[in-house]
Structure formats: structure tokens, C-alpha cells
Design an enzyme around this catalytic site. Structure first.
Site, PDB file in Angstrom:
ATOM      1  N   ARG A  50      69.407  58.955  59.454  1.00 66.16           N
ATOM      2  CA  ARG A  50      70.222  60.347  59.140  1.00 66.16           C
ATOM      3  C   ARG A  50      71.360  60.221  60.108  1.00 66.16           C
ATOM      4  O   ARG A  50      71.498  60.470  61.106  1.00 66.16           O
ATOM      5  CB  ARG A  50      69.366  61.479  59.889  1.00 66.16           C
ATOM      6  CG  ARG A  50      69.800  62.668  59.396  1.00 66.16           C
ATOM      7  CD  ARG A  50      69.205  63.923  60.073  1.00 66.16           C
ATOM      8  NE  ARG A  50      67.901  63.975  59.675  1.00 66.16           N
ATOM      9  CZ  ARG A  50      67.147  64.865  58.505  1.00 66.16           C
ATOM     10  NH1 ARG A  50      68.302  65.509  57.845  1.00 66.16           N
ATOM     11  NH2 ARG A  50      65.927  64.918  58.344  1.00 66.16           N
ATOM     12  N   ARG A  96      70.123  53.863  53.480  1.00 67.08           N
ATOM     13  CA  ARG A  96      68.814  54.285  54.151  1.00 67.08           C
ATOM     14  C   ARG A  96      67.594  53.502  53.538  1.00 67.08           C
ATOM     15  O   ARG A  96      66.715  53.301  54.236  1.00 67.08           O
ATOM     16  CB  ARG A  96      68.492  55.737  53.795  1.00 67.08           C
ATOM     17  CG  ARG A  96      67.308  56.387  54.576  1.00 67.08           C
ATOM     18  CD  ARG A  96      66.553  57.686  54.196  1.00 67.08           C
ATOM     19  NE  ARG A  96      67.615  58.663  54.876  1.00 67.08           N
ATOM     20  CZ  ARG A  96      67.344  59.761  55.012  1.00 67.08           C
ATOM     21  NH1 ARG A  96      66.016  60.299  54.067  1.00 67.08           N
ATOM     22  NH2 ARG A  96      68.078  60.914  55.610  1.00 67.08           N
ATOM     23  N   GLU A 120      62.195  60.230  52.427  1.00 68.20           N
ATOM     24  CA  GLU A 120      62.781  60.066  51.112  1.00 68.20           C
ATOM     25  C   GLU A 120      63.945  59.163  51.035  1.00 68.20           C
ATOM     26  O   GLU A 120      64.782  58.847  52.006  1.00 68.20           O
ATOM     27  CB  GLU A 120      63.817  61.581  51.059  1.00 68.20           C
ATOM     28  CG  GLU A 120      64.562  61.601  49.792  1.00 68.20           C
ATOM     29  CD  GLU A 120      65.392  62.809  49.647  1.00 68.20           C
ATOM     30  OE1 GLU A 120      66.262  62.715  48.843  1.00 68.20           O
ATOM     31  OE2 GLU A 120      64.988  63.780  50.418  1.00 68.20           O
ATOM     32  N   SER A 165      66.426  60.600  45.144  1.00 71.05           N
ATOM     33  CA  SER A 165      65.960  61.855  44.383  1.00 71.05           C
ATOM     34  C   SER A 165      66.991  62.026  43.133  1.00 71.05           C
ATOM     35  O   SER A 165      67.892  61.287  42.932  1.00 71.05           O
ATOM     36  CB  SER A 165      66.226  63.392  45.290  1.00 71.05           C
ATOM     37  OG  SER A 165      67.646  63.359  45.379  1.00 71.05           O
ATOM     38  N   ARG A 214      78.120  63.255  55.588  1.00 74.63           N
ATOM     39  CA  ARG A 214      77.527  64.537  55.777  1.00 74.63           C
ATOM     40  C   ARG A 214      77.718  64.906  57.522  1.00 74.63           C
ATOM     41  O   ARG A 214      77.348  64.077  58.214  1.00 74.63           O
ATOM     42  CB  ARG A 214      76.152  64.361  55.234  1.00 74.63           C
ATOM     43  CG  ARG A 214      76.134  64.076  53.841  1.00 74.63           C
ATOM     44  CD  ARG A 214      74.818  64.089  53.374  1.00 74.63           C
ATOM     45  NE  ARG A 214      74.612  63.880  51.828  1.00 74.63           N
ATOM     46  CZ  ARG A 214      73.587  63.328  51.142  1.00 74.63           C
ATOM     47  NH1 ARG A 214      72.470  63.730  51.767  1.00 74.63           N
ATOM     48  NH2 ARG A 214      73.690  63.325  49.614  1.00 74.63           N
TER      49      ARG A 214
END
Length: 421
Positions: A273, A385, A345, A348, A258
Site C-alpha cells: 500500500r 503490487r 487483491e 479488479s 494515491r
């Protein structure tokens, strides 16, 4: 994409969904107008083509003396048909362009609003407290010889890293734990391609508002995926699936990429991140009538993982304005990160209803023999993460870290990660 019949018959439903997302409501009227122009152009094209076919029969039955004049008329009619076909093609492309910008319809009960308007569903576990100054995950990772950000930046630039020693082993242990649990639940393991074609990336809805986060290889016209959801969604494109015995379930592992566009200055410390990470993703193809139950099942698997890893977490029902293009509902599971005094987070799960399947032409055959789009769902079961919350939650005063019991079999029985010399 959404069901065009819903747009035509109940545009107010689409408008309401747009309002809850904070998305442009005007797209609905634009799409309806484009749809009307498209259907009008197609009707005219088909009328002229039918007239052309009928005229062709007249020519075939005409006498030798009548044929020259009729053939001249045929040429003029052919030109009209060609022009009408071109107009229909343009109208169809215009409609498709507008229609595809409408995101999935949010489900009833999804909270309206933006990122801060989520609904807290539950908090689970006790937040850890320490009788010593807590270290953050990067300091712990460096003490353990597990995370090397400096050499990651030297080799690849900012937001890259090396996982070394127990860091690499911890990543593999998390993936193996998730994989074992997914297999026990009936998921088929898959290692997916990290590169996909534009039509697959677009089909999953990742080339809309978040297109600037996707890496593209222009010379090859391929995209690097940010989740194996993309490849798994494309796995059965243009197919009719047999789900008579139940949903098709896959658990895919891939390296993910990403660009993290627009996140400059956010979470720059450590591996929260980053541009590249490992990820284990569950993906389900189901009858739309069973999608909500499947969604609850994915969430239960995620919560069981975090509970057994000894992490305090909360579950939130994501607000409509914070949903991705394809999601009709999304639950985020956020773990407590002690040094940040906040939930972050970790995973999800999204119910995309039939939105992706319509774009990718993935269908199933119902009991009546007719085919219709399947529902697709996804949910992360482990990712890099997670190491952040694990190290910080289970740290000890000397910089060592207790290994959760469920991970020990995947770490050679090791129960403590010790600082290196």
C-alpha cells in the site's frame, strides 16, 4: 450518473440499489423533489419567455401612440423573465448536486452488504508451501537488491520506495507481458497523462466518497490520477463513437498516485500500500447490451495472467457496499501471499455500465440512428503490487527467486533472480 428516466419512472429500483449498497435511501426522494422543482421552474421560465416573444410582436405591430405603454410593459416582462431564468438555474444546480451523489445502480446478482459480504466465485491453483522459513517480499527484495524502502522514505517520505536492479526489470517485464497480451486481444496501447482536469476526475466518479485519496495540485487546478482509467474515460468525452464493428479497447499505462487516506497503520511494510506505483489498465467502450460479456472477457484475461505467473488466487464478486461510485459490478482477483497467510487483491475489473459516459457525454449511434450513452469497463492487467506475490510465491531457501517461464523472455532469458553480494 444514473438515467434520470429510471429515477422518475422507477424510484423503487434506485432505492433498492441504495439499500444494497448501504447508502442513504433518502437521496432518492430528495432527488425526485429537486427534479420536480427544477422542471416546474423551467416550465415557468419557458412560459414567460414565450409570452415575452409574443408581446414583442405586438409592440412591433403597434401604432406610434400605443408603443410607449407597451414598451413599459415589455420592461416589466423582461424583468420577470430574467428572475424566472435565475430561479430555473438555481433549481437546476440544486438538482444536479443531489442527483450526482447517487452512485451507479448495482446489477442484479451483486451481493448486498459491505467489505466482508463478498461471494467467493472460485479458488485457482495450489497455495505454495515451503520446507524452510519463508521470507516476506520486502526481505526478499532487499536480498535481491530489488526494493529500497529506506531511501524511498529518505527522498520522499513514508510509503515511497525505489525499485532497483532486478526490481525495476521485474516491473517492466510484468508491464511488457500484459501489454503484449492486450495487443494480441485487440487493445490499442496508450500512455496516458497523469494529470487531469477536475471535470474529468469528477466524471469518472473519483471525487465522491474517495476524494480524500486523490492528490490535487491546487495552483494548477489539476488532479493526479490513481489509475489510467480516469484519463482513458475522458479520452472520448463529448464524442459520438463508432462501435458498429465492435467495442473500442485501450490498454493504458501510467504512473499512479494515491494518498491512501485513512490507511494509517495498514500494510506499512513493503510495497503493498504505497503512494506511487505503475499500472497497466484495460479500458473498454461498448454497447451496453454487450457490457456483461466484455466484463467476463476482462476477468478472463486477468486470470490467465495470474495462472501463467504461477500464482494461487481467488475471484470474488464484490459486495454492493464495497463498490466504488461508478461500478455496477466488480470482480476482485486476489493472490495468495504466503507470509501473510491470506489472499490480497492484485487486480479488479469493473462494469460501470453507462454511469461514467453520462457524466462525460460519451455516446454511440445505434442502428436506429439515435445516440445514447456507451458502457465503460475497466480492468487492471499488471501493477507494482504483483511483485509482492511473485517474490513470495517463487522464493527458494537461499533467498533466490524462480522467474515464471512467461516472464523470462522479458527479463533477457533470466530464469532465476539471485541475491546480491
Amino acid at each position: 450518473m444514473i438515467d434520470v428516466q429510471v429515477l422518475r419512472a422507477s424510484p423503487e429500483v434506485v432505492e433498492r440499489s441504495q439499500q444494497r449498497r448501504g447508502a442513504p435511501v433518502s437521496l432518492v426522494s430528495q432527488a425526485l423533489e429537486a427534479d420536480l422543482l427544477r422542471r416546474t421552474a423551467l416550465t415557468e421560465f419557458e412560459r414567460l419567455r414565450a409570452e415575452q416573444n409574443a408581446f414583442g410582436k405586438r409592440v412591433a405591430a403597434a401604432t406610434k401612440d400605443d408603443k410607449p405603454a407597451l414598451l413599459q410593459q415589455v420592461k416589466g416582462l423582461a424583468a420577470e423573465v430574467k428572475a424566472a431564468g435565475e430561479r430555473a438555474a438555481v433549481a437546476d444546480a440544486t438538482f444536479d448536486q443531489v442527483f450526482r451523489t447517487i452512485p451507479n445502480l448495482v446489477l442484479d446478482g451483486v451481493p448486498a452488504g459491505g467489505e466482508d459480504d463478498f461471494v467467493l466465485m472460485r479458488e485457482v491453483g495450489e497455495r505454495p508451501t515451503f520446507d524452510f522459513p519463508a521470507r516476506d517480499h520486502l526481505e526478499l527484495g532487499e536480498l535481491l537488491g530489488a526494493i529500497d524502502m529506506n531511501r524511498g522514505a529518505k527522498v520522499s517520505g513514508a510509503r515511497f520506495y525505489f525499485l532497483t536492479g532486478v526490481g525495476a526489470l521485474l516491473e517492466f517485464a510484468l508491464q511488457q507481458l500484459g501489454l503484449a497480451r492486450a495487443q494480441a486481444a485487440g487493445f490499442v496501447p496508450v500512455i496516458t497523462p497523469a494529470l487531469v482536469k477536475p471535470e474529468i476526475m469528477a466524471g469518472t466518479g473519483f471525487l465522491g466518497e474517495h476524494a480524500d485519496e486523490v492528490y490535487r495540485l491546487e495552483a494548477d487546478d489539476l488532479y493526479l490520477t490513481g489509475t489510467s482509467e480516469v484519463a482513458l474515460a475522458g479520452y472520448h468525452c463529448d464524442e459520438i463513437l463508432d462501435i458498429s464493428a465492435g467495442p473500442l479497447k485501450y490498454v493504458g499505462w501510467s504512473t499512479c498516485f494515491r494518498r491512501e487516506a485513512g490507511s494509517h497503520g495498514k500494510d506499512t511494510r513493503g510495497i503493498i500500500r504505497v503512494h506511487q506505483f505503475g499500472k497497466l489498465e484495460m479500458f473498454v467502450y461498448s454497447d451496453p447490451a454487450e457490457a456483461q460479456a466484455e466484463h467476463a472477457g476482462l476477468l478472463a484475461m486477468q486470470e490467465a495472467m495470474l495462472t501463467d505467473l504461477g500464482l494461487a488466487y481467488r475471484v470474488i464478486d464484490t459486495a454492493a457496499g464495497d463498490l466504488g461510485t461508478s461500478a455496477a459490478r466488480k470482480y476482485d482477483v486476489e493472490a495468495w501471499v504466503p507470509t501473510q497467510h491470506a489472499y490480497r487483491e492484485l487486480t479488479s475489473t469493473s462494469n460501470c455500465t453507462t454511469f461514467q459516459a453520462r457524466r462525460l457525454n460519451t455516446r454511440f449511434r445505434g442502428e436506429d440512428g439515435r445516440t445514447s450513452p456507451v458502457a465503460t469497463l475497466n480492468g487492471t492487467l499488471a501493477t507494482t503490487r504483483w511483485i509482492v506475490a511473485l517474490l513470495e510465491t517463487h522464493q527458494r531457501a537461499d533467498g533466490s527467486v524462480t522467474v515464471p517461464e512467461v516472464l523470462r523472455p522479458h527479463l533477457g532469458g533470466r530464469d532465476v533472480l539471485e541475491p546480491t553480494a
